[in-house]
Design a protein around this motif. Structure first.
Motif: not given
Length: 143
Positions: A122-131, A135-140
């Motif tokens: 679960l800890l690793a899942d949260l770290e990956n989800a946050l990254s 990393a997602q870019r705003h849609k133009e």
């Protein structure tokens, strides 16, 4: 036996770098905040769903805010409370280090998985989800 140390607040939180300070992270309480987070970025993991949004400049709250929710699909009250305790603990351990100032995060429990998934996973899942969320870019806006 000595009691556990309380949250670090004020100047002590700044001196501690806010990483171990609970006061740097506040809890979402208003339904409107949860609804705004639900309309923003989402990152699913096997153990939970992470919803995240960057607050707008006009919003008064500073720091990182986090909320937790588990529906009745999770199970009875005992199971839901256990799931929320686990989500709170992984957030306490990961969000101060990997969360970003000015963001709201909501952790949504998943049936069976939030309670049964190994804690270190679960800890690793949260770290990956946050990254991934950051990393997602705003849609133009298109024409």
């Amino acid at each position: 036996m000595t009691p556990p140390e309380g949250p670090v607040a004020g100047e002590d939180a700044e001196a501690a770098g806010c990483l171990a300070a609970v006061s740097c992270v506040s809890v979402l309480a208003k339904r409107a905040d949860f609804l705004r987070a639900a309309r923003a970025r989402r990152q699913g993991t096997p153990g939970f769903l992470l919803q995240a949004r960057l607050r707008e400049a006009g919003e008064p709250a500073d720091g990182i805010r986090i909320g937790f929710t588990c529906s009745k699909k999770i199970g009875n009250a005992v199971t839901r409370n256990r799931a929320k305790r686990r989500l709170r603990e992984i957030a306490r351990m990961v969000i101060p280090a990997h969360g970003r100032e000015g963001w709201d995060y909501v952790l949504v429990g998943r049936p069976a998985a939030t309670v049964e998934r190994p804690f270190d996973v679960l800890l690793a899942d949260l770290e990956n989800a946050l990254s991934r969320v950051h990393a997602q870019r705003h849609k133009e806006a298109g024409p």
